[in-house]
Design a protein around this motif. Structure first.
Motif, short mmCIF file in Angstrom:
data_model
loop_
_atom_site.label_atom_id
_atom_site.label_comp_id
_atom_site.label_asym_id
_atom_site.label_seq_id
_atom_site.Cartn_x
_atom_site.Cartn_y
_atom_site.Cartn_z
N GLU A 78 -17.01 68.16 55.80
CA GLU A 78 -17.78 67.16 56.53
C GLU A 78 -19.09 66.89 55.80
N GLY A 79 -19.38 65.61 55.57
CA GLY A 79 -20.59 65.24 54.84
C GLY A 79 -20.39 65.14 53.34
N GLN A 80 -19.24 65.60 52.85
CA GLN A 80 -18.90 65.42 51.44
C GLN A 80 -17.96 64.21 51.33
N PRO A 81 -17.77 63.64 50.13
CA PRO A 81 -17.07 62.35 50.02
C PRO A 81 -15.56 62.42 50.18
N PHE A 82 -14.96 63.63 50.24
CA PHE A 82 -13.53 63.74 50.07
C PHE A 82 -12.73 63.14 51.24
N ILE A 83 -13.14 63.40 52.48
CA ILE A 83 -12.41 62.88 53.64
C ILE A 83 -12.40 61.36 53.62
N GLU A 84 -13.55 60.76 53.31
CA GLU A 84 -13.65 59.29 53.25
C GLU A 84 -12.77 58.74 52.13
N LEU A 85 -12.73 59.42 50.99
CA LEU A 85 -11.88 58.99 49.88
C LEU A 85 -10.41 59.01 50.29
N MET A 86 -9.99 60.09 50.98
CA MET A 86 -8.60 60.18 51.45
C MET A 86 -8.28 59.01 52.39
N ALA A 87 -9.20 58.73 53.32
CA ALA A 87 -8.98 57.64 54.26
C ALA A 87 -8.84 56.30 53.53
N THR A 88 -9.65 56.09 52.49
CA THR A 88 -9.58 54.85 51.71
C THR A 88 -8.24 54.74 51.00
N VAL A 89 -7.76 55.83 50.40
CA VAL A 89 -6.46 55.82 49.72
C VAL A 89 -5.36 55.52 50.73
N PHE A 90 -5.46 56.11 51.94
CA PHE A 90 -4.44 55.89 52.97
C PHE A 90 -4.43 54.42 53.41
N GLU A 91 -5.63 53.82 53.52
CA GLU A 91 -5.71 52.44 54.00
C GLU A 91 -5.30 51.44 52.92
N THR A 92 -5.71 51.68 51.67
CA THR A 92 -5.50 50.69 50.61
C THR A 92 -4.25 50.95 49.77
N GLY A 93 -3.80 52.20 49.73
CA GLY A 93 -2.67 52.53 48.87
C GLY A 93 -3.04 52.64 47.40
N VAL A 94 -4.34 52.57 47.10
CA VAL A 94 -4.79 52.66 45.71
C VAL A 94 -5.15 54.11 45.41
N PRO A 95 -4.52 54.74 44.42
CA PRO A 95 -4.83 56.14 44.12
C PRO A 95 -6.28 56.29 43.68
N PHE A 96 -6.80 57.50 43.86
CA PHE A 96 -8.16 57.82 43.41
C PHE A 96 -8.09 59.01 42.46
N TYR A 97 -8.83 58.89 41.35
CA TYR A 97 -8.87 59.97 40.36
C TYR A 97 -10.32 60.41 40.19
N GLY A 98 -10.58 61.70 40.38
CA GLY A 98 -11.93 62.24 40.24
C GLY A 98 -12.01 63.14 39.01
N LYS A 99 -13.12 63.08 38.33
CA LYS A 99 -13.32 63.86 37.10
C LYS A 99 -14.55 64.73 37.26
#
Length: 836
Positions: free
Chosen positions: A362-383
């Motif tokens: 909570e408060g870190q970007p990961f949950i929001e990133l997962m939700a965005t991938v679920f909504e848009t279907g666009v994969p996310f790659y973090g480095k």
């Protein structure tokens, strides 16, 4: 006018439509009712009106020339409220609801209106039976009652009409049903067969069923066990017989059957249902079989299960962390051992939403990133993304390369998220260390007192150059990024670039002294002389990737040496005489050294006398004065006790003075045997030795991290001990001491003008001791480091006046310097400078 709700009106219009009466031809039964209504009510007009969505239409019209009007002009539309009593308007011209109605203000000039709503059995108002006159009038109770009875008769006629229509439609449907059933069996894409009698004679079978059986239509008219003998020993015949005997339907999902197709046995799967067929008397005469070939689905599911098993095995055995989340809630569905190690959790979190299982996200970007991938279907790659995770009970900072990829179901809809992650904390920290190292290297390069440059690749691009070497070249920093051949074209036909290529190719260091170079400086070609090194830089695979160039301009020194060589001959003649003088001087120095040794021996003897012969009488004076004090404790004369206290205090001061002089003597005469010592450790020992005084005075100490230096451990301890003791001693009686020990690394150029170390080096350690004590007037700065010098009275602050003289002697012994700054009442700062 009453306006019903949209849903209510839709139902009413549907009910009206079910009577199929709108726009129908006149019928005598309805005409009789309007004629009777007009006679009873003595009105020229009687109407049976039906109100649809846009109009009122007259099923029977007596006394008017038209068959319909717009709904908004209709009197009868007001009856849609299904009132229990008639709607009577004695004079429409005086009624606010109707006085502007075109049927009132114009033809036919309606004045009187009485209407009874037509309510059907379902409570819907279809219209009304109404009478109209063109003059004011009233109806008595009998007329109104008759009008209601006639309205009920209209509804009865309409109900009978609907029932007759429904029966006709039902008969037509029944006649078509059998034909449709026959056609349905043959046309349906679902495998269907009809069996008649206990022998299960095949009466009808469509092509999909024949395909399942692997037969053609020649099986029609044969019993099932005769047409498909391979069913023997399989459960289907018994199941059919049970349905025929009991009338209980039978349904089976994905049943397996063995059939013969083109002479070859084949295994098929299907969903099939057996339902009894009943005649008009309720007797079972056959069974209908509906089947759906699910072989492809079953085989696909089996293959999917195999793939799922293989996938799980791959996930479990994969060297990277893999997890699978399901739905918008991101429920943890699957994970291998590595992902649980990454999360710092056990497999028990499977089945829980990830935000609940790993609350620190909570408060870190990961949950929001997962939700965005679920909504848009666009994969996310973090480095190399930083994550803060609770592992083994503590919050850790970990870096990951990871991906969030959408998981889609068979319909192409996103059903979850696939997580793949690799812990790269070690690499990131190593990279950060490399970057810090590179920053330190660049700072060192910039601060270096000699020229430094780095040339990369075989083309010798200048990737780094400090200001010193750029000035040596006679260029600006604009040359960084250029090839050295382009940046310094005057080097053509000189040996430097070929030498660089040799070092790059061989990996061997090249050094040169007093090397001449012709450089274009200030617009003219000048010859300069350098000492320089070409040092190859090697990567982890042992390959040369760059060359480090370090250079010192020795032009002035070289020219001076040339002049020296030219003058050398002149001085050779003086060499013999100088040699004689040196021998004489050496003899004098030997004699002086012997005298110095004797002096040191005498000082050592004095130190013994001071430590033993002088201290012994002082100790006896203190002892006997203490004994006299005890014996004369009850003496009547208080002056005797005061004299004894003065004797003891004077002896104590004398003892302290002797000790300090002894220390000063030792510091002055001790031969220096310096080694590497930790100033932090020395300071810690001093603080420990002053523990009682610190506790008694409730002093606050702030000590910075101190460096390692070369020196004598005992002398440096004496230095810091005297400085801290003074800081604790010289405070007001009601004041809490606050002492700060700070450290700064200084270059020789940064030293204050009044600081003159006894040894010259490029850098110095500055240790500052700052207190909040009584301070002193800086005009006495030159006195405080002299022996026996005290700025305060002995009765106020005890001391011998030797401590700071010892400090100065220790610092000078170590090649450094000491100074102080202060204001009266504002504390003091003593700064010690030691060679680095």
């Amino acid at each position: 006018m009453y306006i019903p709700s949209s849903d209510e009106e839709d139902k009413r219009l549907a009910a009206l439509e079910s009577y199929a009466v709108l726009d129908s031809l006149p019928e005598q039964e309805y005409e009789d009712i309007t004629r009777l209504a007009a006679q009873i009510c003595q009105t020229p007009v009687a109407l049976i009106t039906l109100v649809d969505q846009a109009r009122q239409w007259f099923k029977s019209n007596r006394g008017l020339s038209f068959r319909q009007t717009p709904r908004e002009q209709s009197f009868c539309a007001h009856n849609l409220q299904a009132l229990s009593s008639s709607l009577v308007v004695e004079d429409a011209r005086q009624d606010a609801r109707f006085q502007h109605n075109p049927l009132v203000t114009g033809d036919p000039h309606i004045v009187f209106y009485a209407g009874e709503p037509l309510l059907d059995d379902d409570g819907f108002t279809l219209g009304s039976l109404c009478v109209i006159d063109f003059q004011v009038r009233q109806l008595d109770e009998g007329q109104l009652k008759a009008l209601k009875i006639l309205a009920n008769q209209v509804v009865t006629l309409l109900t009978a009409r609907r029932r007759m229509i429904q029966q006709a439609r039902l008969q037509q449907q029944l006649r078509a049903s059998e034909a449709r059933f026959q056609n349905l069996v043959m046309a349906t894409p679902t495998a269907t067969a009809v069996f008649v009698g206990r022998e299960m004679v095949i009466q009808q079978v469509n092509p999909p069923m024949l395909a399942i059986w692997g037969k053609d239509n020649r099986v029609i008219g044969k019993s099932l066990h005769t047409a498909i003998p391979e069913l023997e020993g399989q459960p289907f015949l018994a199941q059919l017989q049970h349905v025929f005997d009991t009338g209980e339907p039978f349904l089976h999902q994905e049943g397996m059957a063995h059939v013969i197709e083109n002479g070859q046995p084949r295994q098929v799967y299907f969903n099939h249902a057996y339902n009894p067929l009943v005649d008009e008397q309720g007797q079972i005469y056959g069974v209908i079989n509906v089947a759906l070939d699910t072989t492809a689905q079953v085989v696909a599911r089996q293959q999917l299960a195999e793939r799922e098993t293989r996938f799980r095995n791959v996930v479990e055995q994969a060297p990277m962390a893999i997890g699978q989340l399901k739905g918008r809630e991101m429920i943890i569905e699957l994970g291998n051992e590595r992902i649980f190690e990454v999360w710092g959790k056990g497999p028990s979190i499977v089945g829980r939403p990830i935000v609940e299982a790993i609350p620190e996200l909570e408060g870190q970007p990961f949950i929001e990133l997962m939700a965005t991938v679920f909504e848009t279907g666009v994969p996310f790659y973090g480095k190399a993304v930083l994550a803060k995770l609770v592992r083994q009970g503590r919050l850790e900072e970990v870096y990951f390369d990871f991906s969030y990829s959408p998981i889609r179901d068979t319909a192409g809809q996103i059903s979850g998220i696939l997580i793949m992650a690799v812990d790269v904390t070690g690499q990131v920290l190593a990279q950060q260390a490399i970057e810090k190292s590179e920053q330190r290297f660049r700072r060192l390069v910039e601060d270096a007192p000699f020229g430094i440059a780095v040339f990369e690749t075989a083309d010798m691009h200048i990737t780094l150059a400090n200001e010193t070497i750029v000035n040596l070249w006679g260029k600006t920093t604009a040359v960084i990024g250029q090839k050295i051949a382009d940046a310094l074209p005057e080097l053509a036909d000189q040996p430097f670039i070929p030498l660089l290529k040799v070092v790059y190719a061989t990996g061997e260091t090249y050094r040169s002294t007093e090397q001449a170079a012709d450089l274009l400086i200030d617009g003219r070609l000048q010859t300069r002389w350098f000492n320089f090194v070409y040092q190859p830089l090697v990567d982890g695979q042992g390959q040369v990737y760059a060359i480090l160039n370090m250079a010192v301009d020795i032009t002035d020194k070289y020219l001076a040496s040339q002049q020296l060589r030219q003058s050398e001959q002149r001085y050779r003649d003086l060499a013999a005489e100088l040699d004689n003088r040196v021998q004489v001087r050496t003899q004098e120095l030997t004699r002086l050294n012997n005298d110095l040794q004797r002096s040191n021996d005498n000082l050592q003897q004095f130190a013994y006398v001071a430590s033993h012969d002088l201290q012994e009488p002082l100790r006896k004076i203190q002892t006997f004065s203490d004994l006299l004090g005890l014996e004369l404790a009850t003496h009547a004369d208080p002056a005797v006790g005061d004299h004894l206290r003065r004797i003891a205090a004077a002896a104590a001061r004398m003892s302290a003075l002797v000790r300090d002089l002894l220390t000063y003597s030792r510091v002055s005469t001790r031969q220096q045997a310096f080694g590497s010592v930790s100033l932090s450790e020395i300071m810690a020992g001093v603080v420990a030795s002053l523990y009682k005084t610190i506790q008694r005075t409730n002093a606050q100490l702030e000590v910075a991290e101190l460096p390692t230096a070369r020196g004598d451990k005992s002398q440096l301890a004496q230095l810091f001990g005297n400085l801290l003791s003074n800081a604790l001693k010289f405070v007001k009686a009601d004041q809490q001491p606050h002492i700060q020990v700070a450290y700064t690394h200084r270059s020789a150029d940064e030293l204050p003008a009044e600081v003159h170390p006894t040894t010259t080096v490029p850098f110095y350690h500055q240790i500052s001791v700052t207190d909040n004590g009584i301070g002193f007037n800086t005009k006495y700065l030159s006195r405080i480091f002299q022996v026996f010098q005290q700025l305060n009275g002995r009765n106020e602050y005890a001391g011998t006046g030797v401590g700071l003289a010892i400090c100065q002697r220790v610092v000078e012994n170590h090649g450094g310097s000491i100074t102080a700054s202060s204001e009266v009442g504002q504390g003091a700062t003593f700064c010690v400078y030691l060679p680095a």
